[in-house]
Design a protein around this motif. Structure first.
Motif, PDB file in Angstrom:
ATOM      1  N   UNK A 132       0.825  -1.206   0.000  1.00  0.00           N
ATOM      2  CA  UNK A 132       0.000   0.000   0.000  1.00  0.00           C
ATOM      3  C   UNK A 132       0.864   1.264   0.000  1.00  0.00           C
ATOM      4  N   UNK A 133       1.934   1.239   0.772  1.00  0.00           N
ATOM      5  CA  UNK A 133       2.812   2.417   0.826  1.00  0.00           C
ATOM      6  C   UNK A 133       3.516   2.633  -0.510  1.00  0.00           C
ATOM      7  N   UNK A 134       4.014   1.546  -1.092  1.00  0.00           N
ATOM      8  CA  UNK A 134       4.710   1.650  -2.381  1.00  0.00           C
ATOM      9  C   UNK A 134       3.759   2.157  -3.469  1.00  0.00           C
ATOM     10  N   UNK A 135       2.533   1.653  -3.458  1.00  0.00           N
ATOM     11  CA  UNK A 135       1.558   2.067  -4.463  1.00  0.00           C
ATOM     12  C   UNK A 135       1.241   3.549  -4.325  1.00  0.00           C
ATOM     13  N   UNK A 136       1.088   4.001  -3.085  1.00  0.00           N
ATOM     14  CA  UNK A 136       0.764   5.410  -2.860  1.00  0.00           C
ATOM     15  C   UNK A 136       1.935   6.304  -3.281  1.00  0.00           C
ATOM     16  N   UNK A 137       3.141   5.870  -2.967  1.00  0.00           N
ATOM     17  CA  UNK A 137       4.325   6.636  -3.366  1.00  0.00           C
ATOM     18  C   UNK A 137       4.424   6.731  -4.888  1.00  0.00           C
ATOM     19  N   UNK A 138       4.157   5.616  -5.569  1.00  0.00           N
ATOM     20  CA  UNK A 138       4.213   5.629  -7.026  1.00  0.00           C
ATOM     21  C   UNK A 138       3.143   6.547  -7.600  1.00  0.00           C
ATOM     22  N   UNK A 139       1.921   6.436  -7.092  1.00  0.00           N
ATOM     23  CA  UNK A 139       0.844   7.286  -7.574  1.00  0.00           C
ATOM     24  C   UNK A 139       1.182   8.764  -7.457  1.00  0.00           C
ATOM     25  N   UNK A 140       1.837   9.139  -6.372  1.00  0.00           N
ATOM     26  CA  UNK A 140       2.206  10.543  -6.165  1.00  0.00           C
ATOM     27  C   UNK A 140       3.267  11.004  -7.153  1.00  0.00           C
ATOM     28  N   UNK A 141       4.011  10.068  -7.753  1.00  0.00           N
ATOM     29  CA  UNK A 141       5.074  10.431  -8.700  1.00  0.00           C
ATOM     30  C   UNK A 141       4.615  10.390 -10.152  1.00  0.00           C
TER      31      UNK A 141
END
Length: 227
Positions: A132-141
Motif C-alpha cells: 500500500x505504501x509503495x503504491x501510494x508513493x508511485x501514484x504521487x510520482x
C-alpha cells in the motif's frame, strides 16, 4: 521506480506492430530472430529470395521501429588497413512490445508486488502494508512534468474516467483486471492506494478515492470530498 510515459510507449508499440503487418517485412523479421547471430542484408536477401535493395529497405524500417538492433562487424575477421568497412548487421532487439485493448498495466502491478515482497522479507513489515505504501508513493510520482489534470492522468494510465451527475468520477476500466479478479483484496487495495497517491501528487483535494466495486468497471471510485 521510473514509469515511462504510457501513451508514448503505447503509440510506439502500435507503430511497431503495424510495421510487421507488411508480409515481406514480417518474413525478414522472423528470419533474423531465428538466426544464432547477426544477419547481413546480403544474407537475408539470399535466404528469402529478395533483391538486396528490398531487404535493406525493410530491415532498416524494422530497425527504425526498434524491432531490430543494428551492429557493425567485419565478417572477414581481419582488422586494420585493408580489412574493409564493417558490414551492417541486424539482430533481434531487446525491446518488448505489448498492446492490449482495453488498456492493461500488469507490469506496473508486478513491479509493485515484487518490491513489496522484497522489502517485507528484508524488514519483517507486513507485505500488504508495504504494498500500500509503495503504491501510494508511485501514484504521487505519476504527475507529469508539464502538469496534467486528474482526468488526463487517469486517461493516460488506462482508467477510462467519466464523470457522473453526482460529481463522482467512475473509472470504466481496471488496468489490473485479470489480477483483480483472482486476487481481489490484494490488487484492489493496491489500486486504491495508487489512486490516493495520484490525488496527493496532483494536490487534488476535490476528490477522495474509495472502494466501490461494481460489474464492468474499476473497483475504485473518486467521490467528491465531503460527500
Amino acid at each position: 521506480m521510473f514509469v515511462d510515459d504510457p501513451k508514448e510507449v503505447r503509440d510506439t508499440d502500435v507503430s511497431a506492430i503495424a510495421a510487421l503487418d507488411e508480409p515481406t517485412r514480417r518474413r525478414l523479421y522472423d528470419h533474423v530472430v531465428r538466426q544464432p547471430g547477426p544477419v547481413s542484408r546480403d544474407d537475408a536477401a539470399a535466404a528469402l529470395g529478395l533483391a538486396r535493395q528490398t531487404a535493406a529497405f525493410h530491415l532498416d524500417r524494422l530497425a527504425d521501429e526498434s524491432l531490430l538492433d543494428v551492429v557493425y562487424e567485419r565478417r572477414s575477421g581481419r582488422t586494420g588497413p585493408g580489412a574493409g568497412r564493417p558490414a551492417k548487421l541486424y539482430r533481434r532487439s531487446g525491446k518488448q512490445i505489448a498492446v492490449s485493448l482495453p488498456d492493461r498495466r500488469y507490469e506496473l502491478a508486478g513491479r509493485l508486488l515484487a518490491q513489496a515482497v522484497e522489502e517485507s522479507a528484508a524488514t519483517g513489515a507486513p507485505v500488504r502494508d508495504v504494498l500500500h505504501r509503495k503504491a501510494e508513493e508511485l501514484g504521487a510520482r505519476l504527475e507529469e512534468p508539464g502538469g496534467a489534470s486528474l482526468f488526463e492522468l487517469l486517461e493516460r494510465y488506462g482508467f477510462e474516467p467519466r464523470q457522473e451527475e453526482t460529481g463522482a468520477i467512475v473509472l470504466g476500466n481496471c488496468p489490473f483486471h485479470a489480477l483483480a479478479r483472482e486476487h481481489t483484496q490484494t490488487v484492489c487495495g493496491m489500486n486504491l492506494h495508487l489512486l490516493r497517491g495520484v490525488l496527493q501528487g496532483l494536490g487534488e483535494r476535490a476528490y477522495t478515492a474509495c472502494l466501490a466495486p461494481a460489474p464492468g468497471r474499476c473497483c475504485v471510485r473518486l467521490e467528491p470530498a465531503g460527500a
